[in-house]
Design a protein around this motif. Structure first.
Motif, PDB file in Angstrom:
ATOM      1  N   PRO A 190     -49.956  -1.295 -12.811  1.00 10.65           N
ATOM      2  CA  PRO A 190     -48.724  -1.400 -13.602  1.00 10.65           C
ATOM      3  C   PRO A 190     -47.608  -2.093 -12.811  1.00 10.65           C
ATOM      4  O   PRO A 190     -47.432  -1.865 -11.615  1.00 10.65           O
ATOM      5  CB  PRO A 190     -48.372   0.062 -13.889  1.00 10.65           C
ATOM      6  CG  PRO A 190     -48.990   0.836 -12.764  1.00 10.65           C
ATOM      7  CD  PRO A 190     -50.231   0.080 -12.370  1.00 10.65           C
ATOM      8  N   TYR A 191     -46.840  -2.946 -13.512  1.00 15.34           N
ATOM      9  CA  TYR A 191     -45.677  -3.619 -12.932  1.00 15.34           C
ATOM     10  C   TYR A 191     -44.499  -3.380 -13.883  1.00 15.34           C
ATOM     11  O   TYR A 191     -44.593  -3.690 -15.075  1.00 15.34           O
ATOM     12  CB  TYR A 191     -45.927  -5.118 -12.784  1.00 15.34           C
ATOM     13  CG  TYR A 191     -47.093  -5.465 -11.882  1.00 15.34           C
ATOM     14  CD1 TYR A 191     -46.914  -5.654 -10.507  1.00 15.34           C
ATOM     15  CD2 TYR A 191     -48.374  -5.615 -12.407  1.00 15.34           C
ATOM     16  CE1 TYR A 191     -47.978  -5.979  -9.689  1.00 15.34           C
ATOM     17  CE2 TYR A 191     -49.442  -5.935 -11.587  1.00 15.34           C
ATOM     18  CZ  TYR A 191     -49.238  -6.113 -10.230  1.00 15.34           C
ATOM     19  OH  TYR A 191     -50.304  -6.432  -9.412  1.00 15.34           O
ATOM     20  N   ASN A 192     -43.415  -2.860 -13.332  1.00 15.43           N
ATOM     21  CA  ASN A 192     -42.226  -2.569 -14.124  1.00 15.43           C
ATOM     22  C   ASN A 192     -41.002  -3.177 -13.445  1.00 15.43           C
ATOM     23  O   ASN A 192     -40.854  -3.088 -12.220  1.00 15.43           O
ATOM     24  CB  ASN A 192     -42.021  -1.054 -14.291  1.00 15.43           C
ATOM     25  CG  ASN A 192     -43.186  -0.395 -15.017  1.00 15.43           C
ATOM     26  OD1 ASN A 192     -43.458  -0.703 -16.169  1.00 15.43           O
ATOM     27  ND2 ASN A 192     -43.880   0.502 -14.340  1.00 15.43           N
ATOM     28  N   ALA A 193     -40.131  -3.800 -14.236  1.00 14.01           N
ATOM     29  CA  ALA A 193     -38.913  -4.410 -13.694  1.00 14.01           C
ATOM     30  C   ALA A 193     -37.798  -4.283 -14.723  1.00 14.01           C
ATOM     31  O   ALA A 193     -38.045  -4.375 -15.935  1.00 14.01           O
ATOM     32  CB  ALA A 193     -39.155  -5.875 -13.354  1.00 14.01           C
ATOM     33  N   LYS A 194     -36.559  -4.078 -14.208  1.00 13.40           N
ATOM     34  CA  LYS A 194     -35.397  -3.948 -15.089  1.00 13.40           C
ATOM     35  C   LYS A 194     -34.172  -4.474 -14.367  1.00 13.40           C
ATOM     36  O   LYS A 194     -33.944  -4.168 -13.197  1.00 13.40           O
ATOM     37  CB  LYS A 194     -35.196  -2.483 -15.490  1.00 13.40           C
ATOM     38  CG  LYS A 194     -34.118  -2.281 -16.540  1.00 13.40           C
ATOM     39  CD  LYS A 194     -34.060  -0.829 -16.985  1.00 13.40           C
ATOM     40  CE  LYS A 194     -33.028  -0.646 -18.093  1.00 13.40           C
ATOM     41  NZ  LYS A 194     -32.962   0.767 -18.543  1.00 13.40           N
ATOM     42  N   ASN A 195     -33.381  -5.290 -15.079  1.00  8.20           N
ATOM     43  CA  ASN A 195     -32.148  -5.848 -14.521  1.00  8.20           C
ATOM     44  C   ASN A 195     -31.046  -5.636 -15.555  1.00  8.20           C
ATOM     45  O   ASN A 195     -31.069  -6.217 -16.635  1.00  8.20           O
ATOM     46  CB  ASN A 195     -32.330  -7.334 -14.231  1.00  8.20           C
ATOM     47  CG  ASN A 195     -31.218  -7.891 -13.360  1.00  8.20           C
ATOM     48  OD1 ASN A 195     -30.109  -7.359 -13.345  1.00  8.20           O
ATOM     49  ND2 ASN A 195     -31.502  -8.975 -12.650  1.00  8.20           N
ATOM     50  N   VAL A 196     -30.074  -4.805 -15.201  1.00  9.81           N
ATOM     51  CA  VAL A 196     -28.997  -4.455 -16.147  1.00  9.81           C
ATOM     52  C   VAL A 196     -27.667  -5.073 -15.751  1.00  9.81           C
ATOM     53  O   VAL A 196     -26.654  -4.803 -16.385  1.00  9.81           O
ATOM     54  CB  VAL A 196     -28.850  -2.921 -16.248  1.00  9.81           C
ATOM     55  CG1 VAL A 196     -30.106  -2.293 -16.842  1.00  9.81           C
ATOM     56  CG2 VAL A 196     -28.553  -2.303 -14.879  1.00  9.81           C
ATOM     57  N   SER A 197     -27.665  -5.908 -14.727  1.00  7.97           N
ATOM     58  CA  SER A 197     -26.404  -6.514 -14.271  1.00  7.97           C
ATOM     59  C   SER A 197     -26.408  -8.024 -14.493  1.00  7.97           C
ATOM     60  O   SER A 197     -25.744  -8.758 -13.775  1.00  7.97           O
ATOM     61  CB  SER A 197     -26.179  -6.208 -12.789  1.00  7.97           C
ATOM     62  OG  SER A 197     -27.238  -6.734 -12.002  1.00  7.97           O
ATOM     63  N   THR A 198     -27.164  -8.458 -15.472  1.00  8.94           N
ATOM     64  CA  THR A 198     -27.271  -9.890 -15.713  1.00  8.94           C
ATOM     65  C   THR A 198     -26.239 -10.370 -16.727  1.00  8.94           C
ATOM     66  O   THR A 198     -25.644  -9.582 -17.465  1.00  8.94           O
ATOM     67  CB  THR A 198     -28.683 -10.226 -16.239  1.00  8.94           C
ATOM     68  OG1 THR A 198     -28.900  -9.490 -17.452  1.00  8.94           O
ATOM     69  CG2 THR A 198     -29.741  -9.858 -15.225  1.00  8.94           C
ATOM     70  N   HIS A 199     -26.049 -11.661 -16.733  1.00  5.76           N
ATOM     71  CA  HIS A 199     -25.182 -12.317 -17.726  1.00  5.76           C
ATOM     72  C   HIS A 199     -25.909 -13.598 -18.129  1.00  5.76           C
ATOM     73  O   HIS A 199     -25.464 -14.711 -17.858  1.00  5.76           O
ATOM     74  CB  HIS A 199     -23.795 -12.592 -17.122  1.00  5.76           C
ATOM     75  CG  HIS A 199     -22.768 -12.911 -18.154  1.00  5.76           C
ATOM     76  ND1 HIS A 199     -22.605 -14.161 -18.692  1.00  5.76           N
ATOM     77  CD2 HIS A 199     -21.828 -12.128 -18.762  1.00  5.76           C
ATOM     78  CE1 HIS A 199     -21.624 -14.157 -19.568  1.00  5.76           C
ATOM     79  NE2 HIS A 199     -21.122 -12.915 -19.631  1.00  5.76           N
ATOM     80  N   LEU A 200     -27.075 -13.399 -18.821  1.00  2.00           N
ATOM     81  CA  LEU A 200     -28.002 -14.492 -19.090  1.00  2.00           C
ATOM     82  C   LEU A 200     -27.746 -15.119 -20.457  1.00  2.00           C
ATOM     83  O   LEU A 200     -27.247 -14.477 -21.375  1.00  2.00           O
ATOM     84  CB  LEU A 200     -29.445 -13.977 -19.042  1.00  2.00           C
ATOM     85  CG  LEU A 200     -29.915 -13.375 -17.711  1.00  2.00           C
ATOM     86  CD1 LEU A 200     -31.296 -12.755 -17.877  1.00  2.00           C
ATOM     87  CD2 LEU A 200     -29.932 -14.434 -16.619  1.00  2.00           C
ATOM     88  N   PHE A 201     -28.130 -16.363 -20.557  1.00  2.00           N
ATOM     89  CA  PHE A 201     -28.093 -17.102 -21.815  1.00  2.00           C
ATOM     90  C   PHE A 201     -26.716 -17.063 -22.492  1.00  2.00           C
ATOM     91  O   PHE A 201     -26.616 -16.783 -23.691  1.00  2.00           O
ATOM     92  CB  PHE A 201     -29.171 -16.591 -22.788  1.00  2.00           C
ATOM     93  CG  PHE A 201     -30.521 -16.368 -22.170  1.00  2.00           C
ATOM     94  CD1 PHE A 201     -31.015 -17.228 -21.200  1.00  2.00           C
ATOM     95  CD2 PHE A 201     -31.304 -15.290 -22.555  1.00  2.00           C
ATOM     96  CE1 PHE A 201     -32.263 -17.033 -20.642  1.00  2.00           C
ATOM     97  CE2 PHE A 201     -32.551 -15.084 -22.002  1.00  2.00           C
ATOM     98  CZ  PHE A 201     -33.044 -15.952 -21.033  1.00  2.00           C
TER      99      PHE A 201
END
Length: 289
Positions: A190-201
């Motif tokens: 299993p691979y899990n990733a989370k980014n909540v500090s982005t300002h994408l698109f």
């Protein structure tokens, strides 16, 4: 005359008696010799006949034995090969080509979020490509937030959009994914990733965000690559994308062209000045007659 006849008869009688006696003495030895020879000869001829007829029977039995052994050998070999065949090792199933997918989220009967993009997850030991035909899109839309979740057999990817009326912008404020996949032909990890500090698109309200290729770092050596991307949340009119706002990589940059032009202009000016100074020096060296 009669006397002579009697004498002849007497002589004949004596001769006959003497011959009979001799024949009686010699008969036993001459009769036994042929009998012994006949018996011996008959015994000799029967012995080779018996030996000759048994020999070919023994030879025929010997030729049948190797025939039975030869037919059994290949059958045993074939059975062993089939039984010991090992099952193939698990291998990655998605193909290696990128495929663009179209994903929509509706609010009632109206589309509130549209996405046109190709996605792949990159790791240090491999790449997983999301296949649109095996992916389901779902999500929700509110006044200032919207989310898009793409679900497939191996995991899912979620985009969370924010709408800022004060700044007239829409952007992705959180991005996450979960993946379970055997990159090295072993048990799926299993691979899990989370980014909540982005300002994408980022884009203006009512506009769409467009970028040919963009790689997003998700931490711990994990990357999400978005290709051929055009995405819009909120204020979608007639189920079509608004005016595209290009990402910095796709925007035309004239700064380099301007810098090159200015440099060439300066070089031309320097060459002209040097030429004029050298010509003036040659003219001042002449004297009038």
């Amino acid at each position: 005359m009669k006397t002579a006849v009697l004498i002849c008869l007497a002589c004949c009688a004596l001769s006959a008696l003497s011959l009979a006696g001799d024949s009686k003495k010699n008969d036993p030895s001459s009769s036994m010799a042929p009998a012994k020879q006949f018996t011996a000869a008959s015994t000799t001829t029967k012995a080779p006949t018996t030996t000759t007829t048994k020999a070919p029977n023994t030879t025929t039995t010997t030729t049948k034995a190797p025939t039975t052994t030869t037919t059994k050998a290949p059958n045993t070999t074939t059975t062993t090969t089939t039984t010991t065949a090992a099952p193939p090792a698990p291998s990655p199933t998605p193909p290696t080509n990128l495929t663009v997918g179209n994903y929509n989220v509706t609010n009632g009967k109206q589309i509130c979020l549209m996405a046109h993009m190709a996605l792949q997850i990159k790791l240090a030991n491999g790449i997983f490509i999301v296949q649109p035909k095996d992916t389901n899109a779902k999500g929700t839309c509110d006044k200032t937030t919207a989310n898009l979740t793409l679900t497939f057999k191996e995991g899912n990817i979620t985009f969370l959009f924010n709408k800022s009326v004060a700044n007239n912008t829409v952007y992705v404020g959180a991005l996450s994914f979960s993946l379970s996949y055997p990159f090295m032909k072993t048990v799926a990890k299993p691979y899990n990733a989370k980014n909540v500090s982005t300002h994408l698109f980022p884009t203006k309200i009512g506009h769409s965000y467009s970028c040919k290729n963009e790689t997003i770092f998700m931490g711990s050596g994990l990357y999400l690559e978005v290709s051929q991307n055009q995405i819009q949340a909120f204020n979608i009119t007639k189920d079509t994308f608004g005016s595209p706002d290009l990402c910095p990589a796709d925007q035309s940059n004239y700064k380099i062209a301007i810098a090159v032009g200015v440099t060439l202009l300066i070089l031309v000016v320097i060459v002209v000045v040097v030429y004029l100074l050298s010509r003036r020096k040659r003219t001042s060296g002449y004297q009038s007659l």
